[in-house]
Design an enzyme around this catalytic site. Structure first.
Site, PDB file in Angstrom:
ATOM      1  N   ASN A 134      15.096 -14.348  16.741  1.00  0.00           N
ATOM      2  CA  ASN A 134      16.087 -13.932  15.762  1.00  0.00           C
ATOM      3  C   ASN A 134      17.066 -15.076  15.535  1.00  0.00           C
ATOM      4  O   ASN A 134      17.978 -15.310  16.312  1.00  0.00           O
ATOM      5  CB  ASN A 134      16.826 -12.683  16.256  1.00  0.00           C
ATOM      6  CG  ASN A 134      17.621 -12.023  15.140  1.00  0.00           C
ATOM      7  OD1 ASN A 134      17.810 -12.622  14.078  1.00  0.00           O
ATOM      8  ND2 ASN A 134      18.080 -10.809  15.376  1.00  0.00           N
ATOM      9  N   ASN A 139      21.014 -11.165   8.863  1.00  0.00           N
ATOM     10  CA  ASN A 139      20.005 -10.638   7.934  1.00  0.00           C
ATOM     11  C   ASN A 139      19.187  -9.494   8.553  1.00  0.00           C
ATOM     12  O   ASN A 139      18.204  -9.047   7.978  1.00  0.00           O
ATOM     13  CB  ASN A 139      19.070 -11.770   7.453  1.00  0.00           C
ATOM     14  CG  ASN A 139      18.242 -12.374   8.590  1.00  0.00           C
ATOM     15  OD1 ASN A 139      18.139 -11.799   9.673  1.00  0.00           O
ATOM     16  ND2 ASN A 139      17.644 -13.518   8.323  1.00  0.00           N
ATOM     17  N   ASP A 140      19.596  -9.026   9.725  1.00  0.00           N
ATOM     18  CA  ASP A 140      18.788  -8.015  10.406  1.00  0.00           C
ATOM     19  C   ASP A 140      18.663  -6.732   9.589  1.00  0.00           C
ATOM     20  O   ASP A 140      17.602  -6.124   9.518  1.00  0.00           O
ATOM     21  CB  ASP A 140      19.385  -7.662  11.781  1.00  0.00           C
ATOM     22  CG  ASP A 140      19.188  -8.797  12.780  1.00  0.00           C
ATOM     23  OD1 ASP A 140      18.629  -9.838  12.379  1.00  0.00           O
ATOM     24  OD2 ASP A 140      19.603  -8.639  13.940  1.00  0.00           O
ATOM     25  N   GLY A 160      14.240  -7.893  14.195  1.00  0.00           N
ATOM     26  CA  GLY A 160      15.247  -8.856  13.741  1.00  0.00           C
ATOM     27  C   GLY A 160      14.812 -10.311  13.728  1.00  0.00           C
ATOM     28  O   GLY A 160      15.548 -11.186  13.281  1.00  0.00           O
ATOM     29  N   ASP A 162      13.025 -13.734  12.482  1.00  0.00           N
ATOM     30  CA  ASP A 162      13.028 -14.234  11.103  1.00  0.00           C
ATOM     31  C   ASP A 162      12.501 -15.675  11.021  1.00  0.00           C
ATOM     32  O   ASP A 162      12.181 -16.300  12.043  1.00  0.00           O
ATOM     33  CB  ASP A 162      14.437 -14.125  10.499  1.00  0.00           C
ATOM     34  CG  ASP A 162      15.512 -14.616  11.459  1.00  0.00           C
ATOM     35  OD1 ASP A 162      15.252 -15.616  12.164  1.00  0.00           O
ATOM     36  OD2 ASP A 162      16.595 -13.999  11.534  1.00  0.00           O
ATOM     37  N   ASP A 339      -6.231 -12.403   4.139  1.00  0.00           N
ATOM     38  CA  ASP A 339      -6.411 -11.129   4.844  1.00  0.00           C
ATOM     39  C   ASP A 339      -7.608 -10.341   4.296  1.00  0.00           C
ATOM     40  O   ASP A 339      -7.969 -10.472   3.130  1.00  0.00           O
ATOM     41  CB  ASP A 339      -5.116 -10.327   4.615  1.00  0.00           C
ATOM     42  CG  ASP A 339      -5.039  -9.060   5.437  1.00  0.00           C
ATOM     43  OD1 ASP A 339      -5.094  -9.178   6.664  1.00  0.00           O
ATOM     44  OD2 ASP A 339      -4.909  -7.980   4.856  1.00  0.00           O
ATOM     45  N   GLU A 368     -10.625 -13.726   6.439  1.00  0.00           N
ATOM     46  CA  GLU A 368     -10.832 -12.810   7.564  1.00  0.00           C
ATOM     47  C   GLU A 368     -12.012 -11.883   7.286  1.00  0.00           C
ATOM     48  O   GLU A 368     -11.885 -10.920   6.546  1.00  0.00           O
ATOM     49  CB  GLU A 368      -9.569 -11.968   7.805  1.00  0.00           C
ATOM     50  CG  GLU A 368      -9.716 -11.006   8.976  1.00  0.00           C
ATOM     51  CD  GLU A 368      -8.709  -9.852   8.962  1.00  0.00           C
ATOM     52  OE1 GLU A 368      -8.393  -9.357  10.057  1.00  0.00           O
ATOM     53  OE2 GLU A 368      -8.242  -9.459   7.895  1.00  0.00           O
TER      54      GLU A 368
HETATM   55 CA    CA Z   1      17.416 -11.748  11.855  1.00  0.00          CA
END
Ligand code: CA
Length: 625
Positions: A134, A139-140, A160, A162, A339, A368
């Site tokens: 984090n 920005n959480d 959280g 980033d 993906d 994948e």
């Molecule tokens: Ca964060």
């Protein structure tokens, strides 16, 4: 009077709502691409009633398409080679009304900086960004987004982590010896739950603000590049998130697969109504497959929260292709991890990869295909001689077959058809691949039980598996936390548990893997082990591109060598519970007799003569350089 005033306000509001271009995608573009065409998606209230004009030297409107919804226009432009970068005005006119949108054309990056793809000289560090570090607590939680909490005790909500957290720890990643970073997707997932994993995109051009801003993402790209770290972006072409902005007003009646079912469902009924993919991936190549099964694989939704995109709609196809190119150019990417590869239309996938490779010939894309069957893995790799004539334009595919063989080979009892023989025979399948060394190999990933758990928390076996993977003619990928023996043993395979927080990524974490604080001895040992191996591998041409030679497993021993000019690297694994004095006479083809080798971990030196002692339950990597 009051009523009149309200009515006046109402009309003012309506006319303002009319007078708006909500979205132009791509938001900007570049001059100097091989392909001079650009298709803009324009969205705005009744925009289809507007005429479009552009007056800029070199930019020509070729064709304008209306969609099924009146609120979209698709505008085909030609941008000639001589066009200069700059800003041009797109004018939307209806009667006396005129709306203007400024559109920016930039210069492409210099050719010298041009997007060198990842390859077998690289080792990829796979990070789940919510769970690594984090770097920015502010920005959480972002007001206005649907999932609005963090809880580190719940492995299915955000924690959280980033992009800034990754940027801040780039030195750690570099010092460990990794050369590339693959982040699980970081585009916005404005979903009610599960947004941490990132696979439900709700806008293809916006990073999730909880992972950071566009500037944070650009800063990450720049710092990675300065440190010689390549970036691989996780891209999902098969599906978007249920709360993608276009879900409220779909441009075409065939924008999604099973669109009619979505349209007659609401939040409560969508799960019940969803037609799921049958996941019969073999139908993509099966010459006997029933059409209903083939379409059932492609058109069914992955989950009710991820609408299945219809890439047969050519505007959808173009939107996705341009979006990928936009990110490659914007972030100076070295690669893409695509993906759920077989779930999208395969003709589209071929066009998508082909268009990218045409603009970036040195680029790499790994798809994948979760199959343990080498024939199916090989089908997707460019250069494979497919009987149906399919050309994928894809350099790399994921080698689940080898991944499984390594785990079983190390773990199982030695017998006629179990144990090391599985590794030996799987590697023997390389004759079938057009380019085996461009396949991606891994011991685990974010969807799969961690290697330490697979190996029943046996450090020696974990080392045997990881070191073999790093010696093979492949592109290796390692999941964050492997270096400190992270595990999911309480509930093997549980996605939330696999994606546990990396210790030290949060303030006040009891232990810290970045500094070593409070790590257990076994964790420190593994971290050092991997660091030594990765930094050795970084400079080993023999591993990057050397010839491979291996010997049939015998008495619990398997030997594989890699050779490039004078450099020889030898991997030996001893699965016996007792040390083995290995007679080297059998391995004369390596041409190593009399040469001096060093165990890259212990730095112990050996002369390749007579016998070599290998400890019980262990592997060694020897190098003559
Ligand atoms: Ca964060």
């Amino acid at each position: 009077m009051k009523n009149l005033f309200t009515t006046f306000l109402f009309f003012l509001f309506i006319s303002n709502a009319n007078a708006q271009i909500d979205i132009i995608h791509p938001p900007n573009w570049w001059v100097g691409f091989e392909n001079q065409n650009l298709q803009l998606l324009a969205k705005g209230n009744n925009i289809s009633e507007f005429k479009v004009e552009i007056d800029y030297q070199g930019v020509e409107i070729k064709k304008i398409y209306k969609a099924d919804s009146p609120n979209y226009l698709f505008i085909d432009l030609n941008i000639s080679n001589s066009t200069l970068p700059g800003i041009f005005k797109i004018k939307f006119k209806r009667g006396l009304k005129e709306l203007t949108h400024n559109y920016k054309l930039e210069n492409r990056r210099n050719a010298s900086q041009q997007n060198e793809g990842f390859d077998s000289s690289d080792v990829i560090y796979l990070i789940t960004p919510d769970r690594f570090a984090n770097g920015d607590y502010s920005n959480d939680i972002i007001k206005g987004l649907k999932e609005n909490k963090i809880d580190r005790k719940d492995n299915y909500v955000r924690h959280g982590g980033d992009i800034i957290g990754v940027t801040k720890n780039i030195n750690y990643i570099k010092d460990m010896g990794f050369t590339s970073i693959w982040l699980n997707p970081v585009l916005i997932n404005d979903m009610k739950e599960g947004s941490y994993h990132g696979y439900a995109t709700t806008d293809y051009y916006t990073p999730d603000p909880r992972f950071g801003s566009m500037d944070d993402y650009l800063d990450f790209s720049e710092k990675a590049s300065k440190n010689g770290i390549k970036l691989i972006k996780d891209i999902i072409l098969n599906h978007c998130g249920l709360f993608h902005w276009w879900m409220d007003d779909l441009p075409f009646n065939d924008w999604l697969n099973y669109q009619e079912i979505y349209l007659k469902s609401n939040d409560e009924t969508i799960e019940k109504n969803t037609v799921y993919s049958n996941h019969k991936r073999s139908t993509i190549q099966d010459i006997y497959a029933a059409e209903v099964d083939y379409r059932g694989m492609l058109d069914g939704w992955f989950v009710p929260t991820m609408p299945d995109l219809n890439q047969r709609n050519r505007f959808m196809a173009e939107y996705l292709i341009q979006n990928s190119i936009w990110w490659i150019e914007t972030l100076n990417l070295s690669g893409i991890r695509q993906d759920t590869y077989p779930y999208a239309e395969k003709e589209f996938l071929s066009d998508w990869a082909g268009r990218i490779m045409k603009e970036y010939p040195k680029f790499n894309i790994v798809g994948e295909e979760w199959s343990y069957n080498p024939i199916r893995i090989a089908y997707w790799q460019d250069g494979n001689n497919n009987k149906d004539g399919y050309k994928s334009n894809l350099k790399s595919t994921m080698d689940f077959a080898m991944q499984k063989a390594i785990s079983e080979g190390i773990l199982e009892e030695e017998n006629w058809n179990t144990g090391l023989i599985k590794i030996y025979e799987n590697l023997a399948n390389d004759f079938y691949y057009s380019d085996p060394k461009s396949l991606l190999i891994f011991n685990d990933n974010h969807d799969m039980s961690r290697i330490y758990t697979q190996m029943k928390e046996d450090v020696s076996k974990t080392k045997m598996a990881v070191s073999l993977m790093l010696t093979l003619p492949r592109i290796p990928q390692i999941l964050y936390g492997t270096e400190i023996l992270m595990e999911d043993s309480a509930k093997p395979g549980d996605h939330g548990l696999i994606r546990t927080d990396f210790p030290g990524g949060w303030k006040n974490d009891k232990s810290n893997a970045f500094t070593g604080k409070n790590l257990e001895d076994s964790q420190l040992e593994m971290q050092n082990y991997l660091k030594t191996l990765l930094n050795f591998r970084k400079n080993s041409k023999a591993i990057h591109e050397g010839e491979t030679l291996h010997y049939a497993p015998k008495d619990g021993i398997y030997l594989l060598s890699r050779k490039y000019k004078d450099e020889i690297v030898i991997y030996i694994v001893n699965k016996n519970n007792k040390p083995v004095n290995l007679d080297t006479d059998r391995f004369v083809e390596i041409n190593a007799v009399g040469k001096i080798f060093t165990d890259i971990q212990t730095e112990k030196r050996y002369k390749w003569n007579g016998k070599i002692q290998i400890k019980n339950n262990s592997s060694i990597i020897l190098s003559n350089k």
